[in-house]
Write a protein that holds these residues in place. Sequence first.
Motif, mmCIF file in Angstrom:
data_model
loop_
_atom_site.group_PDB
_atom_site.id
_atom_site.type_symbol
_atom_site.label_atom_id
_atom_site.label_comp_id
_atom_site.label_asym_id
_atom_site.label_seq_id
_atom_site.Cartn_x
_atom_site.Cartn_y
_atom_site.Cartn_z
ATOM 1 N N PRO A 1 35.819 0.975 32.389
ATOM 2 C CA PRO A 1 35.798 -0.239 31.563
ATOM 3 C C PRO A 1 37.028 -0.381 30.669
ATOM 4 C CG PRO A 1 33.666 0.876 31.484
ATOM 5 C CD PRO A 1 34.615 1.818 32.143
ATOM 6 N N ILE A 2 37.548 0.742 30.182
ATOM 7 C CA ILE A 2 38.734 0.697 29.307
ATOM 8 C C ILE A 2 39.954 0.260 30.099
ATOM 9 C CG2 ILE A 2 40.194 2.064 27.784
ATOM 10 C CD1 ILE A 2 37.801 3.895 27.307
ATOM 11 N N VAL A 3 40.147 0.861 31.283
ATOM 12 C CA VAL A 3 41.303 0.521 32.111
ATOM 13 C C VAL A 3 41.214 -0.925 32.589
ATOM 14 C CG1 VAL A 3 42.534 1.074 34.242
ATOM 15 C CG2 VAL A 3 41.630 2.914 32.824
ATOM 16 N N SER A 4 40.018 -1.369 32.963
ATOM 17 C CA SER A 4 39.848 -2.754 33.431
ATOM 18 C C SER A 4 40.176 -3.747 32.326
ATOM 19 C CB SER A 4 38.406 -2.968 33.915
ATOM 20 O OG SER A 4 38.130 -2.170 35.030
ATOM 21 N N THR A 5 39.795 -3.429 31.091
ATOM 22 C CA THR A 5 40.101 -4.312 29.962
ATOM 23 C C THR A 5 41.605 -4.398 29.734
ATOM 24 O OG1 THR A 5 37.991 -3.797 28.891
ATOM 25 C CG2 THR A 5 39.741 -4.682 27.489
ATOM 26 N N LEU A 6 42.278 -3.274 29.792
ATOM 27 C CA LEU A 6 43.727 -3.254 29.588
ATOM 28 C C LEU A 6 44.439 -4.042 30.678
ATOM 29 C CD1 LEU A 6 44.236 0.478 28.523
ATOM 30 C CD2 LEU A 6 44.291 -1.545 27.058
ATOM 31 N N ARG A 7 44.006 -3.880 31.922
ATOM 32 C CA ARG A 7 44.654 -4.589 33.027
ATOM 33 C C ARG A 7 44.402 -6.082 32.950
ATOM 34 N NH1 ARG A 7 43.497 -0.611 38.242
ATOM 35 N NH2 ARG A 7 45.197 0.851 37.829
ATOM 36 N N SER A 8 43.188 -6.457 32.566
ATOM 37 C CA SER A 8 42.874 -7.879 32.443
ATOM 38 C C SER A 8 43.705 -8.526 31.340
ATOM 39 C CB SER A 8 41.386 -8.051 32.151
ATOM 40 O OG SER A 8 41.049 -9.410 32.023
ATOM 41 N N ALA A 9 43.886 -7.804 30.227
ATOM 42 C CA ALA A 9 44.684 -8.339 29.126
ATOM 43 C C ALA A 9 46.159 -8.422 29.467
ATOM 44 C CB ALA A 9 44.495 -7.478 27.875
ATOM 45 N N ASP A 10 46.574 -7.705 30.506
ATOM 46 C CA ASP A 10 47.988 -7.649 30.872
ATOM 47 C C ASP A 10 48.404 -8.792 31.799
ATOM 48 O OD1 ASP A 10 50.483 -6.215 30.658
ATOM 49 O OD2 ASP A 10 50.225 -5.610 32.740
ATOM 50 N N LEU A 11 47.459 -9.621 32.226
ATOM 51 C CA LEU A 11 47.787 -10.721 33.133
ATOM 52 C C LEU A 11 48.627 -11.780 32.434
ATOM 53 C CD1 LEU A 11 44.371 -11.248 34.961
ATOM 54 C CD2 LEU A 11 46.434 -10.199 35.885
ATOM 55 N N ASP A 12 49.467 -12.441 33.218
ATOM 56 C CA ASP A 12 50.331 -13.496 32.680
ATOM 57 C C ASP A 12 49.585 -14.831 32.629
ATOM 58 O OD1 ASP A 12 52.122 -11.477 32.805
ATOM 59 O OD2 ASP A 12 53.303 -12.291 34.448
ATOM 60 N N PRO B 1 46.467 -17.176 29.939
ATOM 61 C CA PRO B 1 45.799 -17.191 28.632
ATOM 62 C C PRO B 1 44.638 -16.210 28.562
ATOM 63 C CG PRO B 1 46.236 -19.418 29.373
ATOM 64 C CD PRO B 1 46.561 -18.527 30.528
ATOM 65 N N LYS B 2 44.713 -15.277 27.620
ATOM 66 C CA LYS B 2 43.670 -14.264 27.456
ATOM 67 C C LYS B 2 43.362 -13.974 26.000
ATOM 68 C CE LYS B 2 42.655 -12.820 31.702
ATOM 69 N NZ LYS B 2 41.288 -12.659 32.241
ATOM 70 N N LEU B 3 44.113 -14.544 25.077
ATOM 71 C CA LEU B 3 43.943 -14.200 23.665
ATOM 72 C C LEU B 3 42.519 -14.442 23.192
ATOM 73 C CD1 LEU B 3 45.369 -13.335 20.998
ATOM 74 C CD2 LEU B 3 45.710 -15.779 20.548
ATOM 75 N N TYR B 4 41.918 -15.546 23.613
ATOM 76 C CA TYR B 4 40.585 -15.906 23.131
ATOM 77 C C TYR B 4 39.492 -15.022 23.723
ATOM 78 C CZ TYR B 4 39.984 -18.363 27.603
ATOM 79 O OH TYR B 4 39.879 -18.679 28.934
ATOM 80 N N LEU B 5 39.821 -14.203 24.729
ATOM 81 C CA LEU B 5 38.838 -13.342 25.373
ATOM 82 C C LEU B 5 38.852 -11.916 24.844
ATOM 83 C CD1 LEU B 5 39.290 -14.467 29.097
ATOM 84 C CD2 LEU B 5 37.450 -15.111 27.537
ATOM 85 N N ILE B 6 39.900 -11.549 24.096
ATOM 86 C CA ILE B 6 40.097 -10.148 23.716
ATOM 87 C C ILE B 6 38.941 -9.617 22.884
ATOM 88 C CG2 ILE B 6 41.567 -8.573 22.424
ATOM 89 C CD1 ILE B 6 42.674 -9.381 25.109
ATOM 90 N N TYR B 7 38.498 -10.365 21.893
ATOM 91 C CA TYR B 7 37.447 -9.876 21.001
ATOM 92 C C TYR B 7 36.167 -9.566 21.781
ATOM 93 C CZ TYR B 7 34.695 -9.465 16.703
ATOM 94 O OH TYR B 7 33.908 -8.987 15.681
ATOM 95 N N ASP B 8 35.759 -10.484 22.644
ATOM 96 C CA ASP B 8 34.543 -10.266 23.428
ATOM 97 C C ASP B 8 34.764 -9.175 24.471
ATOM 98 O OD1 ASP B 8 31.848 -10.932 24.360
ATOM 99 O OD2 ASP B 8 32.862 -11.733 26.117
ATOM 100 N N MET B 9 35.947 -9.125 25.069
ATOM 101 C CA MET B 9 36.240 -8.081 26.043
ATOM 102 C C MET B 9 36.135 -6.704 25.413
ATOM 103 S SD MET B 9 39.460 -9.881 28.012
ATOM 104 C CE MET B 9 40.098 -8.312 28.564
ATOM 105 N N TRP B 10 36.591 -6.584 24.183
ATOM 106 C CA TRP B 10 36.554 -5.286 23.507
ATOM 107 C C TRP B 10 35.113 -4.861 23.229
ATOM 108 C CZ3 TRP B 10 41.321 -3.030 22.820
ATOM 109 C CH2 TRP B 10 41.332 -1.782 22.203
ATOM 110 N N ASP B 11 34.294 -5.787 22.740
ATOM 111 C CA ASP B 11 32.882 -5.475 22.494
ATOM 112 C C ASP B 11 32.168 -5.123 23.793
ATOM 113 O OD1 ASP B 11 33.005 -5.747 19.807
ATOM 114 O OD2 ASP B 11 32.139 -7.748 19.717
#
Length: 329
Positions: A45-56, A58-68
């Motif tokens: 789950p940690i690696v998947s979150t990092l890879r998803s956030a690394d996409l080119d 819009p992801k800023l609005y998803l980070i908080y929920d992704m982290w939880d």
Amino acid sequence: MVMDDEWKNYKGDKVIEAKAREIKSLVMDDEWWDTIEYLLRCTEPIVSTLRSADLDCPKLYLIYDMWDTMIEKVKVIVFKHEGKDLITGQSNVFATIQGILVARWNKSNTPLHCMAHSLVPKYYHESWLKGESNGLRRFAPNEDIEISQNRLKCFQRYFKNPNDLKKASLEHGAFCCGNGYFGESHVIDVMGYEEPLSWWANHGVNTPLLQSLAYKLLSQLASSSCCERNWSTFSLIHSIKRNKLATSRAEDLVFIHYNLRLLSRRKEKYTNGPSKYWDLGGDYFNIDESINDLVELSIDEPQLEGVFFEEEVQDLQEVDIEEIEEDDL
């Protein structure tokens, strides 16, 4: 290797033989492999979150929920492995992992993460608030203390005019509570599945200040990796051997190289070949639908690809001639 018959007959260094026996015992140990599998499941789950956030995209609005969500997934894996109840159980292993993840979040998060999270309509919809797999009810963004405090910081910094600040606060209150137009059934129904940016374009006309802010935040990337990749391309071109390139020529070469990379995404082998998505993530990375945004990031005339290569070859020849002349001098 250590299981091979030829290796069994090898007689040599005693240290090597001892290490071989140790490795063999590990390879044959089912408990050891179970531990490895457990550790991989915990980190997935940690690696998947990092890879998803690394996409080119819009992801800023998803980070908080992704982290939880990431922390919740790790908790489920650890508690299931230890045979403990998710609600009443206690785990020292999970407490340690959670402490590390929370410390990392406190170090890297910004008020913009919370502000963007609070502007996503889905997080106010009943389907999301009821919870996903674990059945635990979630809190709406306006019911979360951390999000509310950081949202206020963003409002105070973004809206310098007191009247605008007051108006924006009223607009956000109407949005959160579903007052007026936001309380109509057709508006509430689409909150659960419509893209946030599209939802604000369709239904945010009555809250112009909040709509304008949503346009800016919901279109932001979560990381600067796309810029860093471009800088890496520049470092490969403007090397020690080619440090006499003019600035304009170096910028043109970077533009060509990076756009060729984007252009390659339009080829079939980019999505179906053995090296598919080679510039986005590692093996077993589940690319979501947002990847379609990346495929469109290419120049409009594919026939220019050959021209790009010709210009680069000419540039290399010019550099070689310059180096030869310098050597002669």
